[in-house]
Write a protein that holds these residues in place. Sequence first.
Motif, PDB file in Angstrom:
ATOM      1  N   TRP A  45       0.847  -1.193   0.000  1.00  0.00           N
ATOM      2  CA  TRP A  45       0.000   0.000   0.000  1.00  0.00           C
ATOM      3  C   TRP A  45       0.884   1.245   0.000  1.00  0.00           C
ATOM      4  O   TRP A  45       1.743   1.413   0.872  1.00  0.00           O
ATOM      5  CB  TRP A  45      -0.879  -0.006   1.243  1.00  0.00           C
ATOM      6  CG  TRP A  45      -1.954   1.048   1.288  1.00  0.00           C
ATOM      7  CD1 TRP A  45      -1.840   2.327   1.757  1.00  0.00           C
ATOM      8  CD2 TRP A  45      -3.309   0.906   0.870  1.00  0.00           C
ATOM      9  NE1 TRP A  45      -3.031   2.991   1.658  1.00  0.00           N
ATOM     10  CE2 TRP A  45      -3.960   2.135   1.120  1.00  0.00           C
ATOM     11  CE3 TRP A  45      -4.037  -0.130   0.313  1.00  0.00           C
ATOM     12  CZ2 TRP A  45      -5.296   2.346   0.827  1.00  0.00           C
ATOM     13  CZ3 TRP A  45      -5.383   0.079   0.024  1.00  0.00           C
ATOM     14  CH2 TRP A  45      -6.002   1.300   0.277  1.00  0.00           C
ATOM     15  N   ARG A  46       0.719   2.109  -0.982  1.00  0.00           N
ATOM     16  CA  ARG A  46       1.394   3.406  -1.015  1.00  0.00           C
ATOM     17  C   ARG A  46       0.343   4.476  -1.211  1.00  0.00           C
ATOM     18  O   ARG A  46      -0.413   4.431  -2.172  1.00  0.00           O
ATOM     19  CB  ARG A  46       2.435   3.448  -2.139  1.00  0.00           C
ATOM     20  CG  ARG A  46       3.209   4.761  -2.186  1.00  0.00           C
ATOM     21  CD  ARG A  46       4.216   4.774  -3.334  1.00  0.00           C
ATOM     22  NE  ARG A  46       4.918   6.047  -3.391  1.00  0.00           N
ATOM     23  CZ  ARG A  46       5.763   6.395  -4.358  1.00  0.00           C
ATOM     24  NH1 ARG A  46       6.014   5.540  -5.356  1.00  0.00           N
ATOM     25  NH2 ARG A  46       6.363   7.573  -4.343  1.00  0.00           N
ATOM     26  N   GLU A  47       0.292   5.443  -0.324  1.00  0.00           N
ATOM     27  CA  GLU A  47      -0.772   6.457  -0.349  1.00  0.00           C
ATOM     28  C   GLU A  47      -0.161   7.840  -0.179  1.00  0.00           C
ATOM     29  O   GLU A  47       0.784   8.032   0.588  1.00  0.00           O
ATOM     30  CB  GLU A  47      -1.775   6.182   0.773  1.00  0.00           C
ATOM     31  CG  GLU A  47      -2.932   7.155   0.828  1.00  0.00           C
ATOM     32  CD  GLU A  47      -3.974   6.768   1.862  1.00  0.00           C
ATOM     33  OE1 GLU A  47      -4.860   7.595   2.143  1.00  0.00           O
ATOM     34  OE2 GLU A  47      -3.895   5.644   2.392  1.00  0.00           O
ATOM     35  N   GLU A  48      -0.721   8.795  -0.910  1.00  0.00           N
ATOM     36  CA  GLU A  48      -0.182  10.149  -0.828  1.00  0.00           C
ATOM     37  C   GLU A  48      -1.285  11.169  -1.100  1.00  0.00           C
ATOM     38  O   GLU A  48      -2.171  10.945  -1.935  1.00  0.00           O
ATOM     39  CB  GLU A  48       0.951  10.323  -1.843  1.00  0.00           C
ATOM     40  CG  GLU A  48       1.756  11.593  -1.651  1.00  0.00           C
ATOM     41  CD  GLU A  48       3.028  11.546  -2.475  1.00  0.00           C
ATOM     42  OE1 GLU A  48       4.046  11.018  -1.978  1.00  0.00           O
ATOM     43  OE2 GLU A  48       2.996  12.017  -3.633  1.00  0.00           O
ATOM     44  N   GLY A  49      -1.210  12.284  -0.398  1.00  0.00           N
ATOM     45  CA  GLY A  49      -2.179  13.356  -0.577  1.00  0.00           C
ATOM     46  C   GLY A  49      -1.896  14.193  -1.819  1.00  0.00           C
ATOM     47  O   GLY A  49      -0.775  14.232  -2.338  1.00  0.00           O
ATOM     48  N   ARG A  50      -2.935  14.905  -2.261  1.00  0.00           N
ATOM     49  CA  ARG A  50      -2.848  15.659  -3.507  1.00  0.00           C
ATOM     50  C   ARG A  50      -1.783  16.754  -3.443  1.00  0.00           C
ATOM     51  O   ARG A  50      -0.985  16.908  -4.364  1.00  0.00           O
ATOM     52  CB  ARG A  50      -4.220  16.275  -3.816  1.00  0.00           C
ATOM     53  CG  ARG A  50      -4.289  17.046  -5.131  1.00  0.00           C
ATOM     54  CD  ARG A  50      -5.732  17.416  -5.455  1.00  0.00           C
ATOM     55  NE  ARG A  50      -5.813  18.030  -6.771  1.00  0.00           N
ATOM     56  CZ  ARG A  50      -5.844  19.357  -6.970  1.00  0.00           C
ATOM     57  NH1 ARG A  50      -5.806  20.181  -5.940  1.00  0.00           N
ATOM     58  NH2 ARG A  50      -5.927  19.835  -8.194  1.00  0.00           N
ATOM     59  N   GLY A  51      -1.731  17.465  -2.344  1.00  0.00           N
ATOM     60  CA  GLY A  51      -0.789  18.566  -2.223  1.00  0.00           C
ATOM     61  C   GLY A  51       0.657  18.109  -2.319  1.00  0.00           C
ATOM     62  O   GLY A  51       1.464  18.713  -3.046  1.00  0.00           O
ATOM     63  N   ARG A  52       0.982  17.047  -1.612  1.00  0.00           N
ATOM     64  CA  ARG A  52       2.358  16.564  -1.645  1.00  0.00           C
ATOM     65  C   ARG A  52       2.715  16.062  -3.044  1.00  0.00           C
ATOM     66  O   ARG A  52       3.822  16.313  -3.530  1.00  0.00           O
ATOM     67  CB  ARG A  52       2.560  15.456  -0.620  1.00  0.00           C
ATOM     68  CG  ARG A  52       3.958  14.838  -0.691  1.00  0.00           C
ATOM     69  CD  ARG A  52       4.294  13.965   0.500  1.00  0.00           C
ATOM     70  NE  ARG A  52       5.584  13.321   0.316  1.00  0.00           N
ATOM     71  CZ  ARG A  52       6.766  13.920   0.443  1.00  0.00           C
ATOM     72  NH1 ARG A  52       6.811  15.212   0.765  1.00  0.00           N
ATOM     73  NH2 ARG A  52       7.879  13.264   0.258  1.00  0.00           N
ATOM     74  N   SER A  53       1.787  15.340  -3.695  1.00  0.00           N
ATOM     75  CA  SER A  53       2.072  14.817  -5.029  1.00  0.00           C
ATOM     76  C   SER A  53       2.398  15.946  -5.997  1.00  0.00           C
ATOM     77  O   SER A  53       3.351  15.868  -6.784  1.00  0.00           O
ATOM     78  CB  SER A  53       0.889  14.007  -5.551  1.00  0.00           C
ATOM     79  OG  SER A  53       0.686  12.849  -4.773  1.00  0.00           O
ATOM     80  N   LEU A  54       1.611  17.038  -5.936  1.00  0.00           N
ATOM     81  CA  LEU A  54       1.847  18.159  -6.839  1.00  0.00           C
ATOM     82  C   LEU A  54       3.163  18.860  -6.521  1.00  0.00           C
ATOM     83  O   LEU A  54       3.882  19.302  -7.438  1.00  0.00           O
ATOM     84  CB  LEU A  54       0.690  19.158  -6.742  1.00  0.00           C
ATOM     85  CG  LEU A  54      -0.665  18.670  -7.285  1.00  0.00           C
ATOM     86  CD1 LEU A  54      -1.763  19.671  -6.943  1.00  0.00           C
ATOM     87  CD2 LEU A  54      -0.601  18.452  -8.791  1.00  0.00           C
ATOM     88  N   PHE A  55       3.511  18.951  -5.231  1.00  0.00           N
ATOM     89  CA  PHE A  55       4.698  19.682  -4.817  1.00  0.00           C
ATOM     90  C   PHE A  55       5.991  18.956  -5.204  1.00  0.00           C
ATOM     91  O   PHE A  55       6.949  19.578  -5.688  1.00  0.00           O
ATOM     92  CB  PHE A  55       4.668  19.912  -3.299  1.00  0.00           C
ATOM     93  CG  PHE A  55       5.849  20.662  -2.772  1.00  0.00           C
ATOM     94  CD1 PHE A  55       5.989  22.024  -3.008  1.00  0.00           C
ATOM     95  CD2 PHE A  55       6.844  20.002  -2.054  1.00  0.00           C
ATOM     96  CE1 PHE A  55       7.095  22.717  -2.538  1.00  0.00           C
ATOM     97  CE2 PHE A  55       7.947  20.675  -1.582  1.00  0.00           C
ATOM     98  CZ  PHE A  55       8.077  22.052  -1.822  1.00  0.00           C
ATOM     99  N   VAL A  56       6.024  17.625  -4.992  1.00  0.00           N
ATOM    100  CA  VAL A  56       7.290  16.897  -5.176  1.00  0.00           C
ATOM    101  C   VAL A  56       7.407  16.260  -6.562  1.00  0.00           C
ATOM    102  O   VAL A  56       8.473  15.747  -6.908  1.00  0.00           O
ATOM    103  CB  VAL A  56       7.462  15.803  -4.098  1.00  0.00           C
ATOM    104  CG1 VAL A  56       7.446  16.416  -2.710  1.00  0.00           C
ATOM    105  CG2 VAL A  56       6.394  14.715  -4.223  1.00  0.00           C
TER     106      VAL A  56
END
Length: 573
Positions: free
Chosen positions: A108-119
Amino acid sequence: MKEKHDARSKKRGAQTKVVLLVLSGEAKWMRQALMERYEHASIEELPRALIESGGMARRLEALRALRPDIFVVATERLAWQRGQNAFLLFGALAGARRTVIMDAHKGWREEGRGRSLFVAPARLAREASVSAQALLRAARRLRRLELAVRRKEHLRARPLETSSDERGAEIVYVRATPGPGTQLGGAASHINGFINAALKLGARISLLSNDQIAGLDENRAPLKIIWPRPIGSTRAAFDIYNNLLFTHEAAREIEEQRPDFIYQRYSRFTWAGVEASLRSGRPLFLEYNGSEVWVGRYWDRVGSLGLLERYERLNLRAAARVFVVSEVERQNLLAAGVEDEKIVVNPNGVDAEHFRPGIGGEQVRRELGIERDETLVGFVGTFGPWHGVVALAEAIKLMPESARVRFLMVGSGVLRGEVERILHEANAEDRVILTGAVEHGRVPALLDACDVLASPHVPLEDGSAFFGSPTKLFEYMAMGRGIVASRLGQIGDVLEDEETALLVKPGDAQELSRAILRLVESPDLRERLGRAARREAIARHTWTHNAQRVLDAYHAWGKTTTETQRLREELRK
């Protein structure tokens, strides 16, 4: 902490819409896992075809239209899945609050929208850089290996000590490239079949792989896993990057073990066995189940075919012996310039103790709700281009309504949706049980539940001669059931019409339907054919036969190598 996270996830699920994209693995398992995590969420599936066609704008539009709160990408194994960073960005750009990448093994790998856009920019740039460096390193190494193999061909042979039959050969088995379905399909059957049979014949085997091997008894055959990393800006870059990682570790292990020979299951963009052979001085025996260049051109478009062709030539030139599953494949290699004396035709086989009548079929029939007066027709295989599932679905459409017959179709693949469409339009869905992919250990009992077994393989789309050696064919034979099969390639060579099976024209749904109905209506015929097929399987087509041919080829190679050296020494005097 995990319990609190799960509780928050379930609470959040009450207002959540999950959009699921299944890249590989079984959709029903993925949906069940999501329903457990997000109890009250609605789950809608995004068809893979929408993602694979059109440009990025069209793909984003398709996902945005579904208005996902959570975008989930499901794959069979996280470690294999390239492009994870791109999927996280894709979900974020489509408006999902969170993006998840999950696998069939609870990864399972999960990430929020803000972090995905930033990095995302830094991540993608780094991945592109690492891929480019790997391609450059691989290009330099490939040239060196090609030169080393050419030089070796011109060097005089040296005597090598080969093990006696009494001691048994020591083998390192190399499986270098995993892929979707390898835990469930014919590849796992082949690997376990060969290994178990070779062990019974006195060989000692250890394995190097970059994934688990389903069904393997690691107490008898130790396994070292060299895990891949999900890095690669393209599919070819992913394979090449991980070939470098795998080869580094595998060659070191083989140098330390000093086996009698290396046995590698040939796969895409790998030279692990070649390099290990050159460094250790041990011969490479290559199991070649077909051209990856051909697969990449017609079935699984991987790209970089010119480079892939060089990898393939390198493996074939470096191998002391090349084992092919059919005479058609032998002819293909001869046409490609491979020396005749290097090629050994070694068809697939079956464990006739594992696949035999009376191994749990009655219980399966009860579980499936099959009545005693119903005839059950079974199919096991991939819902892919050459297994003939569409032809079988068309044949089911033609079965008379009065016939007391049901169908059991075991497996999954890209054509499952087409099969379901055909059955739905014919109102034949209630006649067919679609299990999806199942663990290989369940297959014997499922086959034992059937009265008739179907092998409706079809010709290859590009017109090439059918080069396969389907493991399911030999498993069917060992079950002692009436078989209906296509008169195609090795299938038509192994089975004899009216003696061990009923053979039909490949792709002819009407002829297939008539042959199935004939066995449905004639228990005596299917019993006679089934007994004869099992006798033939035991006499000629077990994994013991397959493994013995490999061991015989090794001992013959060792004698030839030593004799060649002796003659050369005499000529030098």
